[in-house]
Scaffold this motif. Structure first.
Motif, mmCIF file in Angstrom:
data_model
loop_
_atom_site.group_PDB
_atom_site.id
_atom_site.type_symbol
_atom_site.label_atom_id
_atom_site.label_comp_id
_atom_site.label_asym_id
_atom_site.label_seq_id
_atom_site.Cartn_x
_atom_site.Cartn_y
_atom_site.Cartn_z
ATOM 1 N N ALA A 191 -41.276 -13.363 62.954
ATOM 2 C CA ALA A 191 -42.274 -14.029 62.087
ATOM 3 C C ALA A 191 -43.658 -13.780 62.667
ATOM 4 N N PRO A 192 -44.718 -13.960 61.878
ATOM 5 C CA PRO A 192 -46.059 -13.714 62.427
ATOM 6 C C PRO A 192 -46.403 -14.669 63.574
ATOM 7 N N LEU A 218 -41.797 -14.884 56.373
ATOM 8 C CA LEU A 218 -43.245 -14.962 56.100
ATOM 9 C C LEU A 218 -43.559 -16.095 55.128
ATOM 10 N N HIS A 219 -44.626 -16.811 55.452
ATOM 11 C CA HIS A 219 -45.090 -17.940 54.619
ATOM 12 C C HIS A 219 -43.921 -18.866 54.283
ATOM 13 N N ASP A 226 -51.055 -23.265 58.383
ATOM 14 C CA ASP A 226 -52.083 -24.012 59.134
ATOM 15 C C ASP A 226 -52.255 -23.431 60.538
ATOM 16 N N GLN A 227 -51.125 -23.141 61.192
ATOM 17 C CA GLN A 227 -51.172 -22.564 62.555
ATOM 18 C C GLN A 227 -51.935 -21.250 62.560
ATOM 19 N N SER A 228 -51.665 -20.421 61.549
ATOM 20 C CA SER A 228 -52.292 -19.097 61.484
ATOM 21 C C SER A 228 -53.796 -19.229 61.252
ATOM 22 N N ARG A 235 -54.818 -16.742 56.712
ATOM 23 C CA ARG A 235 -53.406 -16.971 56.408
ATOM 24 C C ARG A 235 -52.562 -15.791 56.918
ATOM 25 N N PRO A 236 -51.275 -16.046 57.218
ATOM 26 C CA PRO A 236 -50.460 -14.995 57.859
ATOM 27 C C PRO A 236 -50.420 -13.678 57.084
#
Ligand SMILES: CSC[C@H]1O[C@@H](n2cnc3c(O)ncnc32)[C@H](O)[C@@H]1O
Ligand SMILES: [Zn+2]
Length: 442
Positions: A191-192, A218-219, A226-228, A235-236
């Motif tokens: 994941a990102p 993803l997403h 929010d973390q990204s 956004r990721p």
């Protein structure tokens, strides 16, 4: 003309062309592939088959493609229910995996998962888990079809010490499986939020060089977005796009958080989305806007995710959930009709994995990956439309027979290549071990 097998059926639902149901037709199979589809009377006159069988109460459909799972997690079914993704993963699943995941865990968990999937009509799955060479070996032994993930994650595991070793072991597996007709590989960065940029950039280059799909969560949740935003200021998906990561062989799993411009950008990239409705519901991750994605021209497939977040590997159930949920999310009863849901669970999965010229529909030239579903049971009577009953009414207990590459893996609900008693014994032993360790201070 001599052929290996002739399967005669009351209905054949080829999926391509869409919406077609063939009445009283036969599939002629030779060398593992479909060589003809024709009316039964014509088939009997034209072919001499080494073996032939009638499925006069059944629909033959392409085998289901489970486009995202973690097969060996079947052994963690029910260990940490009713929690949101990050709490489930970080506080429960990852510690359990650190403790237990090894070759034996992956061997036994994959066998359990394959037994469940075959009995549910799944012929191919796209896997992301530790020890993928063990998954690949078990798949080849049992005769199923799979794409196994060359996994990548920043933290060390029993399989690899860090990104470099994940990648080198993955590439060794790619070489080993290069000519395997049943098992191939995809890049599978987790994941990102769990893979750093440097290894991601290596994956991008290698995937292009080796022409392999990239399969990634993803997403999945609002939290991930929010973390990204905090880490990268965006956004990721945008971040991945900046890394030039999106493209036709990119397979994004979950995608519950999407703005309209992201849907347009993803459609432009030509990538696929794997929708996992039941995992998303159980972890309360959010809702994938499937109808909007399809309208934008995106290839949407279906996955169960692992049995620890679903908690089954029932792709028929998942297909029904996908159809029903998409209608509710779109506020439109016409969104994702039965024939579209069936296509998502078969041909779209094949397309996401780059296998659409070999599997995903019953067409001349494709592998004979076939599922027989018995439709004369009371749960599927009366029958006005076989596609409707397969998608909206039938259950996986109605799957009677399954073939992969023309080889029978399920015969009248009996598993041919897997030993169910041994699988059950091993699952019970893993339960004892896991419980015992939970009760001891670590
Ligand atoms: C690197 S092996 C795969 C890794 O993914 C974990 N996992 C299982 N389900 C999910 C999910 O829905 N989102 C994110 N990560 C998931 C699994 O436990 C393995 O650690
Ligand atoms: Zn997953």
């Amino acid at each position: 003309m001599h052929i290996d097998t002739l399967l005669k059926a009351r209905w054949i639902i080829p999926v391509e062309p869409e919406r077609i149901v063939l009445n009283d037709h036969a599939l002629a199979i030779h060398g593992g592939r479909i060589v003809d589809i024709l009316p039964i009377a014509e088939a009997e006159a034209k072919y001499q088959a080494a073996s032939q069988e009638s499925f006069d109460r059944h629909a033959l459909i392409p085998g289901f493609v489970n486009a995202h799972t973690h097969a060996a997690m079947s052994l963690l079914r029910g260990v940490a229910d009713d929690r949101p993704l990050m709490e489930w993963l970080v506080d429960h699943i990852w510690p359990l995996e650190q403790k237990w995941v090894g070759e034996a865990f992956v061997r036994d968990g994959t066998d359990l998962a394959m037994a469940e999937m075959i009995r549910g009509g799944v012929t191919c799955f796209n896997d992301m888990y530790f020890f993928p060479e063990v998954t690949a070996r078990q798949v080849a032994r049992c005769g199923m079809r799979a794409v196994v993930g060359m996994i990548l994650i920043d933290f060390p595991s029993a399989w690899a010490s860090g990104p470099e070793e994940y990648l080198s072991k993955g590439l060794a597996l790619h070489d080993e499986l290069r000519h395997n007709p049943l098992v191939s590989v995809a890049f599978a960065p987790h994941a990102p939020y769990s893979v750093s940029d440097e290894p991601l950039l290596k994956v991008r280059t290698l995937a292009a060089e080796l022409d392999r799909p990239i399969h990634m969560h993803l997403h999945e949740t609002r939290d991930e977005i929010d973390q990204s935003r905090q880490r990268y200021g965006m956004r990721p998906m945008k971040w991945l796009q900046q890394l030039d990561f999106l493209g036709p062989s990119f397979v994004a799993v979950h995608m519950t958080q999407l703005e309209d411009d992201e849907i347009a950008r993803f459609a432009e990239s030509g990538g696929s989305v794997v929708h996992c409705p039941e995992s998303n519901l159980k972890l309360a991750s959010g809702f994938c806007p499937v109808a909007k994605l399809i309208k934008a021209g995106i290839n949407v497939a279906i996955g169960t995710d692992g049995a620890a977040s679903n908690n089954d590997l029932d792709l028929m159930g998942e297909m029904r959930s996908a159809a029903l949920l998409s209608k509710a999310v779109a506020n439109d009863a016409a969104a994702v009709p039965a024939h579209t849901a069936l296509r998502m669970a078969t041909l779209n999965g094949a397309r996401a994995l780059g296998l659409e010229s070999d599997i995903g529909s019953l067409e001349v030239g494709k592998y004979a990956d076939i599922t027989a579903i018995r439709l004369d049971e009371l749960e599927t009577q009366p029958l006005y439309d076989p596609i409707s009953n397969v998608v909206y009414a039938a259950g996986r207990h109605q799957v009677t027979d399954v073939w992969v590459g023309g080889r029978r893996l399920l015969k009248n609900r009996e598993l041919i290549t897997l030993d169910i008693d041994e699988i059950l014994q091993k699952a019970a032993a893993w339960r004892e071990k896991t419980l015992a360790s939970e009760q001891q201070p670590s």
